[in-house]
Design a protein around this motif. Sequence first.
Motif, PDB file in Angstrom:
ATOM      1  N   SER A  73      -4.625  -5.552  11.054  1.00  0.00           N
ATOM      2  CA  SER A  73      -5.182  -6.601  10.212  1.00  0.00           C
ATOM      3  C   SER A  73      -6.463  -6.134   9.521  1.00  0.00           C
ATOM      4  N   CYS A  74      -7.369  -5.543  10.305  1.00  0.00           N
ATOM      5  CA  CYS A  74      -8.610  -5.025   9.720  1.00  0.00           C
ATOM      6  C   CYS A  74      -8.310  -3.873   8.769  1.00  0.00           C
ATOM      7  N   GLY A  75      -7.335  -3.059   9.119  1.00  0.00           N
ATOM      8  CA  GLY A  75      -6.966  -1.935   8.272  1.00  0.00           C
ATOM      9  C   GLY A  75      -6.436  -2.382   6.925  1.00  0.00           C
ATOM     10  N   ARG A  76      -5.642  -3.439   6.923  1.00  0.00           N
ATOM     11  CA  ARG A  76      -5.128  -3.958   5.653  1.00  0.00           C
ATOM     12  C   ARG A  76      -6.269  -4.451   4.769  1.00  0.00           C
ATOM     13  N   SER A  77      -7.234  -5.108   5.371  1.00  0.00           N
ATOM     14  CA  SER A  77      -8.402  -5.572   4.604  1.00  0.00           C
ATOM     15  C   SER A  77      -9.184  -4.382   4.049  1.00  0.00           C
ATOM     16  N   ARG A  78      -9.303  -3.337   4.859  1.00  0.00           N
ATOM     17  CA  ARG A  78     -10.018  -2.141   4.417  1.00  0.00           C
ATOM     18  C   ARG A  78      -9.289  -1.467   3.267  1.00  0.00           C
ATOM     19  N   VAL A  79      -7.973  -1.375   3.341  1.00  0.00           N
ATOM     20  CA  VAL A  79      -7.184  -0.776   2.267  1.00  0.00           C
ATOM     21  C   VAL A  79      -7.371  -1.557   0.970  1.00  0.00           C
ATOM     22  N   GLU A  80      -7.306  -2.883   1.064  1.00  0.00           N
ATOM     23  CA  GLU A  80      -7.470  -3.719  -0.126  1.00  0.00           C
ATOM     24  C   GLU A  80      -8.853  -3.535  -0.746  1.00  0.00           C
ATOM     25  N   ALA A  81      -9.877  -3.415   0.110  1.00  0.00           N
ATOM     26  CA  ALA A  81     -11.239  -3.229  -0.393  1.00  0.00           C
ATOM     27  C   ALA A  81     -11.382  -1.874  -1.091  1.00  0.00           C
ATOM     28  N   LEU A  82     -10.824  -0.833  -0.494  1.00  0.00           N
ATOM     29  CA  LEU A  82     -10.908   0.500  -1.087  1.00  0.00           C
ATOM     30  C   LEU A  82     -10.190   0.552  -2.428  1.00  0.00           C
ATOM     31  N   ASP A  87      -8.469   3.858  -7.634  1.00  0.00           N
ATOM     32  CA  ASP A  87      -7.165   4.296  -7.157  1.00  0.00           C
ATOM     33  C   ASP A  87      -7.348   5.446  -6.164  1.00  0.00           C
ATOM     34  N   TYR A  88      -6.434   5.541  -5.210  1.00  0.00           N
ATOM     35  CA  TYR A  88      -6.455   6.605  -4.207  1.00  0.00           C
ATOM     36  C   TYR A  88      -5.085   7.247  -4.107  1.00  0.00           C
ATOM     37  N   SER A  89      -5.072   8.525  -3.768  1.00  0.00           N
ATOM     38  CA  SER A  89      -3.807   9.147  -3.377  1.00  0.00           C
ATOM     39  C   SER A  89      -3.545   8.747  -1.927  1.00  0.00           C
ATOM     40  N   SER A  90      -2.324   8.920  -1.470  1.00  0.00           N
ATOM     41  CA  SER A  90      -1.997   8.551  -0.091  1.00  0.00           C
ATOM     42  C   SER A  90      -2.795   9.397   0.903  1.00  0.00           C
ATOM     43  N   ALA A  91      -3.010  10.674   0.585  1.00  0.00           N
ATOM     44  CA  ALA A  91      -3.776  11.546   1.485  1.00  0.00           C
ATOM     45  C   ALA A  91      -5.235  11.125   1.535  1.00  0.00           C
ATOM     46  N   GLU A  92      -5.808  10.789   0.385  1.00  0.00           N
ATOM     47  CA  GLU A  92      -7.197  10.328   0.352  1.00  0.00           C
ATOM     48  C   GLU A  92      -7.364   9.049   1.161  1.00  0.00           C
ATOM     49  N   LEU A  93      -6.428   8.127   0.993  1.00  0.00           N
ATOM     50  CA  LEU A  93      -6.510   6.863   1.711  1.00  0.00           C
ATOM     51  C   LEU A  93      -6.421   7.088   3.213  1.00  0.00           C
ATOM     52  N   LEU A 110      -0.383   1.834   7.853  1.00  0.00           N
ATOM     53  CA  LEU A 110      -1.135   1.231   6.753  1.00  0.00           C
ATOM     54  C   LEU A 110      -0.867   1.938   5.430  1.00  0.00           C
ATOM     55  N   VAL A 111      -0.829   3.255   5.464  1.00  0.00           N
ATOM     56  CA  VAL A 111      -0.575   4.010   4.226  1.00  0.00           C
ATOM     57  C   VAL A 111       0.861   3.799   3.758  1.00  0.00           C
ATOM     58  N   ALA A 112       1.805   3.808   4.697  1.00  0.00           N
ATOM     59  CA  ALA A 112       3.209   3.584   4.332  1.00  0.00           C
ATOM     60  C   ALA A 112       3.386   2.215   3.688  1.00  0.00           C
ATOM     61  N   ARG A 113       2.698   1.229   4.211  1.00  0.00           N
ATOM     62  CA  ARG A 113       2.778  -0.126   3.645  1.00  0.00           C
ATOM     63  C   ARG A 113       2.203  -0.150   2.237  1.00  0.00           C
ATOM     64  N   ALA A 114       1.068   0.516   2.034  1.00  0.00           N
ATOM     65  CA  ALA A 114       0.443   0.551   0.714  1.00  0.00           C
ATOM     66  C   ALA A 114       1.347   1.245  -0.299  1.00  0.00           C
ATOM     67  N   VAL A 115       2.025   2.301   0.138  1.00  0.00           N
ATOM     68  CA  VAL A 115       2.939   3.022  -0.752  1.00  0.00           C
ATOM     69  C   VAL A 115       4.155   2.161  -1.080  1.00  0.00           C
ATOM     70  N   SER A 116       4.727   1.523  -0.058  1.00  0.00           N
ATOM     71  CA  SER A 116       5.934   0.716  -0.277  1.00  0.00           C
ATOM     72  C   SER A 116       5.656  -0.491  -1.166  1.00  0.00           C
ATOM     73  N   CYS A 117       4.421  -0.988  -1.122  1.00  0.00           N
ATOM     74  CA  CYS A 117       4.040  -2.137  -1.959  1.00  0.00           C
ATOM     75  C   CYS A 117       3.639  -1.721  -3.370  1.00  0.00           C
ATOM     76  N   GLY A 118       3.551  -0.425  -3.606  1.00  0.00           N
ATOM     77  CA  GLY A 118       3.149   0.057  -4.909  1.00  0.00           C
ATOM     78  C   GLY A 118       1.648   0.074  -5.122  1.00  0.00           C
TER      79      GLY A 118
END
Length: 218
Positions: A73-82, A87-93, A110-118
Amino acid sequence: MSIAPFAWDVKLPARGSQRPRATLSVSSETHGTEEYRVPVAVGKRLLTIHEGDGAAPSSRAELLYLLRETSLSCGRSRVEALLGRRDYSSAELADKLRTDGYSTSAVEELVARAVSCGLVDDARFGAAFARSKVASGWGRLKIERELERRGVRPDTIVGWPEDFVTSDDERERALLLASRRRVTGKNDYEKTVRFLCGRGFSFSLSAEVAREVLKEHE
């Protein structure tokens, strides 16, 4: 010294700590005393639950489940904030999340979810990065090195390099950069070649441009 059937606590890091982590301490009869280093955001949320009323886990298994869910949950919030900043590459994220202290499994999910969501697209990131660096005067080689350092293979970018930079473009940008350098009369050729190579232009092009620019000062 006897160990309580089950107890846990959270300690937040001191202010100003470098790469701060919260510490989750767990005591149980089956596993003894354990410590988990977790991201500060996760620690704060767990501490709120620990100091609350009635919602705290009653066993080690429940606590570890809570830790996983809270981390995601916290990770998803962090991804959204970043991603809200740039924009980030998957490796950077993934590197950012690991630096925060998220576990390998949480980072992968978390990274897989961000990639799958575009939200993260390495090809899109790479194309935008390449365009911006071409506009900044970078040479092809430096752009490719930096893309690879960010986990993006240049050959996965549609149209690279033909649609981004041509040989004439490279030469023109190298000439522009070299012509702006001050000629001192001391090792100017070597300095110009080294400068252009550092900006990502090939040695052969750098040498050719250096000779052309310095000839104008003869």
